[in-house]
Design a protein around this motif. Structure first.
Motif, PDB file in Angstrom:
ATOM      1  N   PRO A   9       0.778  -1.246   0.000  1.00  0.00           N
ATOM      2  CA  PRO A   9       0.000   0.000   0.000  1.00  0.00           C
ATOM      3  C   PRO A   9       0.807   1.294   0.000  1.00  0.00           C
ATOM      4  N   PHE A  10       2.125   1.207  -0.131  1.00  0.00           N
ATOM      5  CA  PHE A  10       2.940   2.413   0.078  1.00  0.00           C
ATOM      6  C   PHE A  10       3.337   3.109  -1.221  1.00  0.00           C
ATOM      7  N   TYR A  21      -5.772   2.367  -3.534  1.00  0.00           N
ATOM      8  CA  TYR A  21      -5.441   2.668  -2.145  1.00  0.00           C
ATOM      9  C   TYR A  21      -3.928   2.708  -1.956  1.00  0.00           C
ATOM     10  N   SER A  22      -3.459   3.783  -1.331  1.00  0.00           N
ATOM     11  CA  SER A  22      -2.045   3.877  -0.971  1.00  0.00           C
ATOM     12  C   SER A  22      -1.900   4.813   0.214  1.00  0.00           C
ATOM     13  N   ASP A  28       8.573   2.303   9.793  1.00  0.00           N
ATOM     14  CA  ASP A  28       7.826   1.640  10.864  1.00  0.00           C
ATOM     15  C   ASP A  28       6.496   1.084  10.362  1.00  0.00           C
ATOM     16  N   SER A  29       5.757   1.890   9.579  1.00  0.00           N
ATOM     17  CA  SER A  29       4.467   1.408   9.072  1.00  0.00           C
ATOM     18  C   SER A  29       4.668   0.248   8.107  1.00  0.00           C
ATOM     19  N   ALA A  30       5.753   0.268   7.335  1.00  0.00           N
ATOM     20  CA  ALA A  30       6.030  -0.837   6.417  1.00  0.00           C
ATOM     21  C   ALA A  30       6.401  -2.102   7.176  1.00  0.00           C
ATOM     22  N   ASP A  31       7.162  -1.958   8.260  1.00  0.00           N
ATOM     23  CA  ASP A  31       7.508  -3.131   9.078  1.00  0.00           C
ATOM     24  C   ASP A  31       6.249  -3.765   9.669  1.00  0.00           C
ATOM     25  N   SER A  32       5.326  -2.917  10.156  1.00  0.00           N
ATOM     26  CA  SER A  32       4.072  -3.418  10.715  1.00  0.00           C
ATOM     27  C   SER A  32       3.254  -4.119   9.639  1.00  0.00           C
ATOM     28  N   PHE A  33       3.228  -3.537   8.448  1.00  0.00           N
ATOM     29  CA  PHE A  33       2.506  -4.145   7.321  1.00  0.00           C
ATOM     30  C   PHE A  33       3.082  -5.511   6.965  1.00  0.00           C
ATOM     31  N   GLY A  59       1.332  -5.770  -6.526  1.00  0.00           N
ATOM     32  CA  GLY A  59       0.933  -4.460  -7.008  1.00  0.00           C
ATOM     33  C   GLY A  59       0.775  -3.470  -5.872  1.00  0.00           C
ATOM     34  N   GLY A  60       0.307  -2.284  -6.212  1.00  0.00           N
ATOM     35  CA  GLY A  60       0.197  -1.264  -5.181  1.00  0.00           C
ATOM     36  C   GLY A  60      -0.664  -0.097  -5.608  1.00  0.00           C
TER      37      GLY A  60
END
Length: 376
Positions: A9-10, A21-22, A28-33, A59-60
């Motif tokens: 989603p980034f 959606y992105s 930190d948010s990517a690690d949680s994802f 995809g993203g």
């Protein structure tokens, strides 16, 4: 055929036209994802323990916005939790400004064999209008880098119908794309998706779009130029050299089964469609709390299934297999489709052979209205 879709989603920055959606990337948010993605994949493992996925599509968002370590962990999770065919088509989407030699080497090493690059335009002015972060030269260099890294299946996305875009701009973008000899080129007419900056500006009357005649001219020019260059027009917006049609997307258009994981990802399995939360924080929170990430689920009724088969099938050059349609949706639905198809064939918008209904090139130009007439 069974497909697996992973939604990353980034993005570094939200493009002005993008309705997918992105959310902004932070480590930190990517690690949680990535952690939550592992939990969702583990929840799905038992259901697919005896099944093999034929395609994988990341995809993203922008998958390559992740660090190399995070992206490698995503792939390790997928390989550990699911069985991926040895000859699977494995696609990753990337933006030119997020492509690095290190990242390309990693993608090759972990088994990615198809790269889809979001170029959108080779005109500097149009790139700025779209809110893209790369230049035309950076886009061309990204394609060259991917080729040098070993990719033998590269796709380029382009957009037409952009505010301020002229037919000359569009011709330049197509010629620039063709000069890079990608295996696949997608050409999309700009859509004003709800919630985008473009949509709000258009509603306020502040967005000057090309007129309908110019947009039709751009579309027709793309079809002629790409087919003349040897690309098959296998789907309304997609062109490929022989053997390079996107297998993953063809499975979507054929209403094949697919599992989607990640925030906002949708799945279609056993006649049921379901989707995850379209919010990364909620997605992560639910999974870390031991809850399902699914927030929408529906069973596809027979009439809806038949309409979808027509709508999706006619997007493709090969059209709808009438025998298969009759087997899956019944004699009455087939008779109705055939009757409407005959009327469209008389007007030159469709071709009706003994076993197949397909749109003509003229019908593809008017596909929305033609398909609406068939599914009404």
């Amino acid at each position: 055929m069974l497909s697996l879709y992973i939604h990353i989603p980034f993005c570094v920055k939200k493009c002005l036209y993008c309705g997918f959606y992105s959310t902004p990337y932070t480590a930190d948010s990517a690690d949680s994802f990535v952690s939550a993605l592992g939990l969702e994949a583990a929840r799905s493992r038992d259901r697919f323990s005896d099944r093999i996925f034929d395609t994988l599509y990341i995809g993203g968002g922008t998958p390559t916005a992740l660090s190399c370590g995070q992206l490698e962990l995503v792939f390790r999770t997928i390989r550990e939790q699911f069985r991926i065919s040895g000859d699977a088509e494995c696609t990753v989407e990337a933006n030119p400004n997020s492509i690095t030699s290190e990242g390309l080497a990693l993608l090759i090493d972990i088994g990615v064999n198809r790269l889809s690059i979001g170029v959108q335009s080779f005109s500097e002015g149009i790139l700025r209008t779209l809110g893209r972060l790369h230049t035309a030269e950076e886009a061309a260099e990204a394609v060259r880098q991917a080729r040098s890294a070993g990719f033998r299946n590269i796709g380029i996305d382009l957009i037409y119908g952009v505010p301020g875009q002229t037919c000359s701009d569009w011709k330049h973008s197509l010629e620039s794309a063709l000069a890079l000899t990608p295996e696949h080129i997608s050409v999309y007419g700009l859509s004003l998706d709800e919630g985008t900056w473009f949509a709000s500006e258009a509603e306020a009357g502040r967005l000057l779009l090309p007129d309908d005649e110019a947009v039709v001219t751009m579309s027709a020019f793309a079809v002629a130029a790409l087919m003349e260059a040897g690309y098959g027009h296998y789907e309304i917006s997609n062109f490929a050299r022989p053997g390079f049609a996107c297998r993953h997307n063809v499975n979507y258009w054929e209403r094949g089964a697919y599992l989607g994981i990640g925030p906002g990802a949708s799945s279609f399995l056993d006649g049921r469609r379901f989707s995850n939360s379209m919010d990364n924080e909620e997605y992560c929170r639910r999974l870390h709390a031991g809850l399902s990430s699914v927030v929408m689920s529906e069973t596809i009724e027979p009439s809806q299934a038949a309409a979808e088969a027509v709508m999706l099938g006619l997007r493709m050059e090969k059209g709808v297999d009438l025998a298969r349609f009759g087997q899956e949706h019944g004699a009455s639905a087939l008779e109705c489709l055939t009757s409407k198809g005959k009327r469209l064939a008389h007007s030159g918008l469709a071709s009706l052979s003994p076993g197949r209904l397909r749109l003509t090139e003229h019908g593809m130009q008017l596909s929305d209205s033609v398909i609406a007439r068939l599914t009404a």
